[in-house]
Design an enzyme around this catalytic site. Structure first.
Site, short mmCIF file in Angstrom:
data_model
loop_
_atom_site.label_atom_id
_atom_site.label_comp_id
_atom_site.label_asym_id
_atom_site.label_seq_id
_atom_site.Cartn_x
_atom_site.Cartn_y
_atom_site.Cartn_z
N HIS A 137 -2.19 13.07 -13.27
CA HIS A 137 -2.36 13.97 -14.40
C HIS A 137 -1.07 14.75 -14.67
O HIS A 137 -0.63 14.87 -15.81
CB HIS A 137 -3.50 14.92 -14.06
CG HIS A 137 -3.86 15.86 -15.13
ND1 HIS A 137 -4.52 15.46 -16.26
CD2 HIS A 137 -3.63 17.19 -15.27
CE1 HIS A 137 -4.70 16.52 -17.04
NE2 HIS A 137 -4.16 17.58 -16.46
N GLU A 145 -4.71 7.49 -15.16
CA GLU A 145 -5.45 8.74 -15.14
C GLU A 145 -6.92 8.50 -15.52
O GLU A 145 -7.82 9.05 -14.90
CB GLU A 145 -4.79 9.70 -16.13
CG GLU A 145 -5.27 11.11 -15.99
CD GLU A 145 -4.97 11.92 -17.23
OE1 GLU A 145 -4.57 11.34 -18.26
OE2 GLU A 145 -5.13 13.13 -17.18
N ASN A 192 7.99 -6.56 13.03
CA ASN A 192 7.89 -7.41 14.20
C ASN A 192 6.59 -7.17 14.94
O ASN A 192 5.92 -8.11 15.36
CB ASN A 192 9.06 -7.14 15.15
CG ASN A 192 10.24 -8.04 14.85
OD1 ASN A 192 10.07 -9.09 14.25
ND2 ASN A 192 11.41 -7.61 15.24
#
Lengths: 692, 120
Positions: free
Chosen positions: A48, A70, A411
């Site tokens: 917003h 929104e 990893n």
């Protein structure tokens, strides 16, 4: 009044990017199945704010894009829409897109319009519409003023009957009339018939009625606008008197809003054609200045410290009474003052350093998203646990540790955590855990990356190393040495190469990066139970713990972290290879000896090699021995760059000023180690001395 | 010259509002959410409050309601800044005691024009 709103752009970019981070982490936590209203609210608020800001500051594209987000979030917030995996994924992509958009606006670059259109399409599909049918208010509203043609002067009769509680809203009839008076000629007639007798009079209630006559060129809409805020706390009738207006005249009740009647603000530069507004991105923006946010308490602390320093200074100043009457008492005071000064200086230094310190959450915050994406991609279930996010670390170190951490976490997820079936078969919980932890220890920050995955298979690493000729066929290696092999360039134990990791590029780079920061990395692993990588980093790059050494008549500084050991030289352990390069037999390895006197062209030096000391340093994975005359003390030194004031010198990383005011050079361990691995005749020292 | 309390969780908005108001000769105090604003309003009396609606901790509507319970703020003009042109937000605001509203996006000139409507 005209204000250049572009001066607020920088703040808008910064807060929007922060808002996007909030949205991202919020969305990721929604993903875990806990639908928490506060989280959705926070995400909504961020979207917003971005929408509001971008519309205000003229970033139409951003505003339009955010509008769809929104709307979606608003529906979730109001409980009208289920939070589904699909919508979270779309919103996450939208966050990425928006981040790119804002960066493009900030840096004057361009972005992938197609991607934006695609993501926007996805959001609109979720909203269940084809798009374009809900244009938003990104340019100024254009209603309110009547048609230009309606210029004729007219007199309006306005019957204004406030309800008693009109004043409670902070509105004031007098102000409304003042506003009306600016539109034309206003006659005000008050009707006080309803005024109660004095004993019953309540000053907080409005008992008066007004009949106003306004002669103006403005239309009825403009008059109605004045009363917009009070329309439901009054009865209002507006009638046109003369000259007779077109057909639409007549009494109008204002109580129902005419459709499309928006608060009519129309300002200069807010024309109806929003596409015509010059796009802000065209203007090249200055690149972001390197700024950091410093919390007020740090600044306050700093100011405190300076205050202390001033007090100490004035205390010392009082001692200055000439030397004639300088007695032992004053000496005592002077000593106290100096001790105080030392403490102040140290604390001041620490406070100043703290300004550059940021919580490591700046780096950690990107990982939840990364883990989320990776686990989806690899079909593994992973729970990322973060702790110690508030641990502070120098900004420069922070910037450089991000990539190595990304690599290690990838990893851990790709190689460490097993697929769910395999985990269940091994009697482990289906969901793997990766724990990222940071804490301070001594003058270092320690970062741990722990996974409860498969752990390293030592046999496999050894086999691979033998295959590559990194290790002798039947050499027995300690665990540490085996794990160390992982950091060799091009080494990977992954059976298959994925696009996530496994090409074996990386671990050597990870270690190099960490070492460049003056830190180190260690592994501990248990097969079947998991692996922990422990990274130790100095808190700051501006100060280092140094070992002072004497070379000839000069003092040099060796970073303490790179020193493996220091020893007295036994002549029988020194050999020379090909008559030039000297090596020292250190237990079962041979390390090259660097004659520092020659390299740095310092007069003197031990007549016999066994008169000197050998400081064994390790850099870039290799060891070398520095021949020095003596070990002096250890102390923290402040690093001054040579390059900014002079030029880069091989083997020297910087300089510092010692307590007695002399300048000491700080040795560049990596550079020296590389030097030692080159044939001697390529060395930079112009005078290569023969073996002593 | 009036003293004005500007409440918005967005720093850029606050910056713009403050700058525009100061340029128009007003004195501005800032707050980043309703809680902060309420605490500030209790320590000093301002002539006008301009508040955003969506804010963390305490939203603008609650702030207005709370302010109206304070004796000092019973008749003080309170404007809400909102992107929501939806009538229900305005209604909620009005019910809570808002004087009026200003719909985002607005520019500094519109802001100044609007506040002149409520400053005596």
């Amino acid at each position: 009044m005209s204000i250049d709103i572009s001066q607020f752009h920088q703040t808008f970019f910064e807060e929007s990017l922060e808002g996007l981070d909030i949205m991202e982490s919020g969305l990721l936590s929604l993903d875990c199945g806990t639908v928490d209203t506060e989280t959705i609210n926070a995400i909504f608020r961020a979207a917003h704010s971005i929408k509001g800001g971008s519309a205000t500051f003229g970033f139409t594209q951003v505003a339009e894009f955010t509008h769809a987000m929104e709307t979606l979030l608003d529906e979730m917030r109001e409980g009208k829409r289920q939070v589904t995996q699909e919508s979270v994924e779309v919103l996450l992509r939208a966050v990425d897109c928006l981040r790119e958009m804002i960066a493009a606006q900030r840096d004057g670059g361009s972005m992938d319009e197609q991607l934006a259109a695609q993501v926007q399409g996805e959001m609109e599909a979720l909203l269940g519409k084809t798009g374009g049918d809900d244009p938003i208010d990104v340019s100024g509203n254009t209603s309110g003023t009547p048609a230009e043609a309606d210029k004729a002067c007219r007199t309006w009769l306005i019957d204004f009957r406030p309800h008693p509680d009109l004043l409670q809203t902070g509105n004031d009839p007098a102000l409304l009339f003042r506003e009306l008076a600016t539109m034309g000629d206003l006659e005000v007639e008050v009707d006080d018939a309803a005024l109660p007798p004095f004993p019953e009079f309540d000053a907080e209630q409005c008992h008066l009625k007004w009949r106003l006559k306004l002669t103006t060129t403005a239309g009825e809409d403009a008059i109605r606008e004045i009363f917009e805020w009070v329309e439901d706390v009054c009865d209002l009738e507006i009638t046109a008197l003369s000259p007779s207006p077109p057909a639409d005249a007549g009494p109008h009740e204002i109580r129902t809003d005419p459709p499309g009647q928006e608060p009519p603000f129309e300002g200069p530069g807010e024309g109806p054609g929003k596409a015509q507004r010059p796009p802000a991105a065209k203007k090249p923006r200055p690149t972001e200045s390197g700024s950091i946010r410093v919390s007020i308490d740090k600044i306050d602390h700093l100011i405190n410290m300076v205050g202390e320093l001033v007090i100490t200074q004035s205390m010392m100043g009082n001692l200055d009474g000439g030397f004639e009457d300088f007695d032992i008492n004053r000496l005592e005071q002077l000593r106290e003052g100096l001790a105080l000064l030392e403490r102040n200086t140290r604390e001041l230094q620490e406070s100043v350093m703290r300004i550059r310190m940021l919580p490591i959450s700046f780096v950690f915050s990107r990982f939840p998203r990364m883990v989320h994406d990776l686990s989806q991609k690899l079909g593994k279930k992973i729970n990322l646990v973060l702790s110690g996010e508030q641990t502070e670390l120098d900004k420069t170190v922070m910037e450089k540790i991000g990539d190595p951490l990304v690599h290690l976490i990838r990893n851990a997820i790709d190689h460490g955590i097993e697929p769910p079936e395999q985990r269940i078969a091994a009697g482990k919980p289906e969901t793997g855990t990766v724990h990222l932890n940071a804490y301070h220890k001594g003058g270092n920050i320690v970062i741990e990356i722990n996974d409860d995955g498969a752990g390293f298979n030592k046999e496999k690493i050894l086999a691979k190393a033998r295959e590559r000729g990194l290790v002798e066929k039947d050499a027995q290696l300690s665990d540490d040495r085996i794990y160390d092999l992982i950091f060799q360039p091009g080494f990977s134990t992954a059976d298959t190469v994925s696009d996530v990791s496994g090409r074996g590029v990386g671990m050597d780079v990870v270690r190099r990066n960490i070492r460049e920061l003056g830190g180190n990395i260690e592994i501990s692993s248990r097969e079947g139970e998991g692996t922990t990588f422990t990274i130790r980093l100095p808190l700051t790059l501006a100060i280092l713990d140094g070992q002072l050494v004497r070379i000839g008549s000069e003092t040099f500084i060796v970073p303490l972290v790179s020193i493996v050991e220091s020893l007295q030289i036994r002549a029988e352990n020194v050999n020379s290879i090909a008559g030039r390069t000297e090596v020292y037999k250190l237990r079962d390895e041979y390390i090259p000896v660097l004659r520092t006197h020659d390299i740095f062209q310092v007069e003197g030096g031990p007549a016999h090699i066994e008169d000197g000391l050998l400081v064994v340093i390790e850099g870039d994975g290799h060891k070398a021995g520095l021949l020095v005359d003596d070990l002096l003390g250890q102390q923290q030194v402040v690093i001054k760059s040579l390059e900014t004031n002079f030029q880069r010198v091989c083997g020297i990383s910087g300089a510092t000023i010692l307590g007695d005011g002399t300048v000491a050079l700080i040795l560049d361990v990596e550079g020296l180690v590389q030097l030692s691995r080159r044939p001697a005749d390529e060395g930079p020292g112009p005078r290569q001395r023969a073996v002593a | 010259m009036a003293s004005i309390l500007a409440v918005d969780d967005s720093a850029s908005m606050r910056q713009m509002v403050t700058f525009a108001l100061q340029k128009a000769g007003h004195e501005v105090v800032e707050a980043a959410d309703g809680e902060q604003a309420l605490a500030l309003a209790k320590t000093r009396k301002v002539n006008l409050v301009i508040t955003d609606v969506n804010m963390p901790k305490m939203d603008g509507i609650t702030l207005i309601r709370e302010l109206r319970t304070l004796p000092d703020y019973r008749f003080t003009p309170i404007l809400m800044l909102t992107t929501e042109s939806a009538p229900e937000k305005k209604q909620q605001g009005k019910a809570a005691g808002a004087t009026g509203w200003l719909v985002k996006p607005f520019n500094p000139d519109q802001l100044i024009a609007t506040i002149s409507k409520v400053l005596g």
